[in-house]
Write a protein that holds these residues in place. Structure first.
Motif, PDB file in Angstrom:
ATOM      1  N   VAL A  46       0.839  -1.212   0.000  1.00 31.03           N
ATOM      2  CA  VAL A  46       0.000   0.000   0.000  1.00 31.03           C
ATOM      3  C   VAL A  46       0.870   1.257   0.000  1.00 31.03           C
ATOM      4  CG1 VAL A  46      -1.660   1.305   1.369  1.00 31.03           C
ATOM      5  CG2 VAL A  46      -1.985  -1.131   1.028  1.00 31.03           C
ATOM      6  N   SER A  47       2.004   1.213   0.689  1.00 28.84           N
ATOM      7  CA  SER A  47       2.864   2.397   0.737  1.00 28.84           C
ATOM      8  C   SER A  47       3.626   2.623  -0.559  1.00 28.84           C
ATOM      9  CB  SER A  47       3.848   2.291   1.900  1.00 28.84           C
ATOM     10  OG  SER A  47       4.861   1.363   1.618  1.00 28.84           O
ATOM     11  N   ILE A  48       3.831   1.584  -1.349  1.00 30.91           N
ATOM     12  CA  ILE A  48       4.532   1.720  -2.625  1.00 30.91           C
ATOM     13  C   ILE A  48       3.601   2.270  -3.709  1.00 30.91           C
ATOM     14  CG2 ILE A  48       5.592   0.357  -4.485  1.00 30.91           C
ATOM     15  CD1 ILE A  48       6.770  -1.418  -2.317  1.00 30.91           C
ATOM     16  N   LEU A  49       2.312   2.021  -3.597  1.00 37.13           N
ATOM     17  CA  LEU A  49       1.366   2.421  -4.635  1.00 37.13           C
ATOM     18  C   LEU A  49       1.390   3.914  -4.990  1.00 37.13           C
ATOM     19  CD1 LEU A  49      -1.738   0.176  -3.898  1.00 37.13           C
ATOM     20  CD2 LEU A  49      -0.109   0.006  -5.766  1.00 37.13           C
ATOM     21  N   PRO A  50       1.429   4.852  -4.038  1.00 35.10           N
ATOM     22  CA  PRO A  50       1.459   6.273  -4.443  1.00 35.10           C
ATOM     23  C   PRO A  50       2.677   6.638  -5.285  1.00 35.10           C
ATOM     24  CG  PRO A  50       0.833   6.106  -2.159  1.00 35.10           C
ATOM     25  CD  PRO A  50       1.242   4.731  -2.596  1.00 35.10           C
ATOM     26  N   SER A  51       3.839   6.073  -5.000  1.00 38.61           N
ATOM     27  CA  SER A  51       5.033   6.354  -5.808  1.00 38.61           C
ATOM     28  C   SER A  51       4.854   5.850  -7.235  1.00 38.61           C
ATOM     29  CB  SER A  51       6.265   5.699  -5.196  1.00 38.61           C
ATOM     30  OG  SER A  51       6.526   6.219  -3.933  1.00 38.61           O
ATOM     31  N   ILE A  52       4.291   4.667  -7.369  1.00 42.66           N
ATOM     32  CA  ILE A  52       4.072   4.102  -8.699  1.00 42.66           C
ATOM     33  C   ILE A  52       3.040   4.921  -9.463  1.00 42.66           C
ATOM     34  CG2 ILE A  52       3.203   2.072  -9.933  1.00 42.66           C
ATOM     35  CD1 ILE A  52       4.445   0.372  -7.681  1.00 42.66           C
ATOM     36  N   VAL A  53       1.971   5.310  -8.799  1.00 42.14           N
ATOM     37  CA  VAL A  53       0.923   6.104  -9.452  1.00 42.14           C
ATOM     38  C   VAL A  53       1.459   7.460  -9.896  1.00 42.14           C
ATOM     39  CG1 VAL A  53      -1.265   7.301  -9.026  1.00 42.14           C
ATOM     40  CG2 VAL A  53      -1.002   4.928  -8.333  1.00 42.14           C
ATOM     41  N   VAL A  54       2.232   8.126  -9.049  1.00 39.60           N
ATOM     42  CA  VAL A  54       2.799   9.426  -9.417  1.00 39.60           C
ATOM     43  C   VAL A  54       3.725   9.281 -10.610  1.00 39.60           C
ATOM     44  CG1 VAL A  54       4.424  11.196  -8.633  1.00 39.60           C
ATOM     45  CG2 VAL A  54       2.535  10.540  -7.183  1.00 39.60           C
ATOM     46  N   PHE A  55       4.552   8.253 -10.615  1.00 42.08           N
ATOM     47  CA  PHE A  55       5.458   8.064 -11.751  1.00 42.08           C
ATOM     48  C   PHE A  55       4.691   7.759 -13.027  1.00 42.08           C
ATOM     49  CE2 PHE A  55       8.245   5.628 -14.519  1.00 42.08           C
ATOM     50  CZ  PHE A  55       9.285   6.518 -14.643  1.00 42.08           C
ATOM     51  N   ILE A  56       3.666   6.923 -12.957  1.00 39.63           N
ATOM     52  CA  ILE A  56       2.893   6.586 -14.153  1.00 39.63           C
ATOM     53  C   ILE A  56       2.164   7.816 -14.689  1.00 39.63           C
ATOM     54  CG2 ILE A  56       0.876   5.296 -14.961  1.00 39.63           C
ATOM     55  CD1 ILE A  56       1.856   2.963 -13.216  1.00 39.63           C
ATOM     56  N   LEU A  57       1.592   8.631 -13.793  1.00 40.90           N
ATOM     57  CA  LEU A  57       0.868   9.820 -14.230  1.00 40.90           C
ATOM     58  C   LEU A  57       1.771  10.851 -14.899  1.00 40.90           C
ATOM     59  CD1 LEU A  57      -1.630  10.441 -11.288  1.00 40.90           C
ATOM     60  CD2 LEU A  57      -2.144   9.590 -13.581  1.00 40.90           C
ATOM     61  N   PHE A  58       2.977  11.010 -14.391  1.00 41.13           N
ATOM     62  CA  PHE A  58       3.866  12.058 -14.894  1.00 41.13           C
ATOM     63  C   PHE A  58       5.042  11.514 -15.685  1.00 41.13           C
ATOM     64  CE2 PHE A  58       2.166  13.903 -10.834  1.00 41.13           C
ATOM     65  CZ  PHE A  58       1.230  14.706 -11.455  1.00 41.13           C
ATOM     66  N   GLN A  59       4.927  10.300 -16.190  1.00 37.79           N
ATOM     67  CA  GLN A  59       6.033   9.644 -16.874  1.00 37.79           C
ATOM     68  C   GLN A  59       6.509  10.436 -18.092  1.00 37.79           C
ATOM     69  OE1 GLN A  59       5.100   5.715 -18.174  1.00 37.79           O
ATOM     70  NE2 GLN A  59       7.153   5.278 -18.899  1.00 37.79           N
ATOM     71  N   GLU A  60       5.607  10.918 -18.921  1.00 37.48           N
ATOM     72  CA  GLU A  60       6.004  11.658 -20.117  1.00 37.48           C
ATOM     73  C   GLU A  60       6.720  12.955 -19.756  1.00 37.48           C
ATOM     74  OE1 GLU A  60       2.810  12.228 -22.837  1.00 37.48           O
ATOM     75  OE2 GLU A  60       2.174  10.145 -22.685  1.00 37.48           O
ATOM     76  N   LYS A  61       6.204  13.667 -18.755  1.00 36.45           N
ATOM     77  CA  LYS A  61       6.843  14.919 -18.334  1.00 36.45           C
ATOM     78  C   LYS A  61       8.221  14.653 -17.733  1.00 36.45           C
ATOM     79  CE  LYS A  61       3.324  17.734 -19.063  1.00 36.45           C
ATOM     80  NZ  LYS A  61       3.322  18.777 -20.035  1.00 36.45           N
ATOM     81  N   ILE A  62       8.356  13.549 -17.002  1.00 38.48           N
ATOM     82  CA  ILE A  62       9.637  13.223 -16.385  1.00 38.48           C
ATOM     83  C   ILE A  62      10.681  12.923 -17.463  1.00 38.48           C
ATOM     84  CG2 ILE A  62      10.847  11.520 -14.966  1.00 38.48           C
ATOM     85  CD1 ILE A  62       8.226  11.259 -13.370  1.00 38.48           C
ATOM     86  N   ILE A  63      10.312  12.119 -18.445  1.00 43.76           N
ATOM     87  CA  ILE A  63      11.245  11.786 -19.522  1.00 43.76           C
ATOM     88  C   ILE A  63      11.602  13.036 -20.315  1.00 43.76           C
ATOM     89  CG2 ILE A  63      11.573  10.419 -21.620  1.00 43.76           C
ATOM     90  CD1 ILE A  63      11.496   8.801 -18.980  1.00 43.76           C
ATOM     91  N   THR A  64      10.628  13.890 -20.592  1.00 45.44           N
ATOM     92  CA  THR A  64      10.898  15.151 -21.297  1.00 45.44           C
ATOM     93  C   THR A  64      11.824  16.037 -20.486  1.00 45.44           C
ATOM     94  OG1 THR A  64       8.700  15.040 -22.293  1.00 45.44           O
ATOM     95  CG2 THR A  64       9.821  17.156 -22.366  1.00 45.44           C
TER      96      THR A  64
END
Length: 187
Positions: free
Chosen positions: A160-178
């Protein structure tokens, strides 16, 4: 704003300031833990959320400044020069032109900072003592003790504690790579 000023203006000593700020990346977090504890105690912020927030901000400044200064260098100076011709002052240039253009860099730095703060254990253990101010990672450590370990509940809490990190990365993945690849190519 520090990264913007360092990367866009040739101020006397700006390279030295950038070097001093980004050298904080090289310092291990455990090496300065006593100093942070002493400062937080001196400011009477022990066992407060504001004390943790202050420490997490101080820990994240070097990485964020490094990422954003390289991102600001990748934005063409002609855009900023055109805004000067149109009559924008420093704050208008920053808030109306550069800040909207730097959203991928801000998202990258913000995501790194979120993941660092969310998964951090040592400072939360050192700077908090009450149940109300514990972070999730520090709270998970209470599932095990000297005589008994509740492994099933602890592993469920870890998932449960890992889920927010994964969700944030998935949501902002394109912006992070850019944001990470923006300053990598010249031309």
């Amino acid at each position: 704003m520090c990264a913007y000023a360092i990367s866009r203006y040739s101020i006397f000593g700006s390279n030295l300031i950038f070097l001093m700020i980004s050298s904080g990346i090289l310092v291990p977090l455990n090496a300065i833990i006593i100093h942070y504890f002493a400062i937080i105690n001196f400011l009477n912020l022990y066992d407060t959320r504001f004390g943790l927030i202050l420490v997490y901000c101080a820990v994240g400044i070097p990485v964020s400044t490094f990422i954003l200064s390289e991102f600001f260098k990748s934005i063409p100076k002609e855009i900023e020069e055109a805004s000067v011709v149109d009559g924008c002052n420093f704050f208008q240039r920053y808030f109306k032109i550069m800040l909207p253009l730097s959203i991928p860099g801000l998202m990258t730095a913000g995501t790194f900072q979120f993941i660092l703060c969310w998964n951090e254990f040592i400072y939360a253990m050192l700077l908090t003592s009450s149940r109300n101010n514990r972070t999730i990672q520090f709270g998970i450590s209470y599932f095990t003790n000297e005589f008994f370990s509740d492994w099933v509940t602890m592993f469920a809490a870890l998932v449960v504690s890992i889920l927010p990190s994964i969700v944030v990365f998935i949501l902002f993945q394109e912006k992070i790579i850019t944001g990470l690849t923006a300053g990598s190519v010249k031309g």
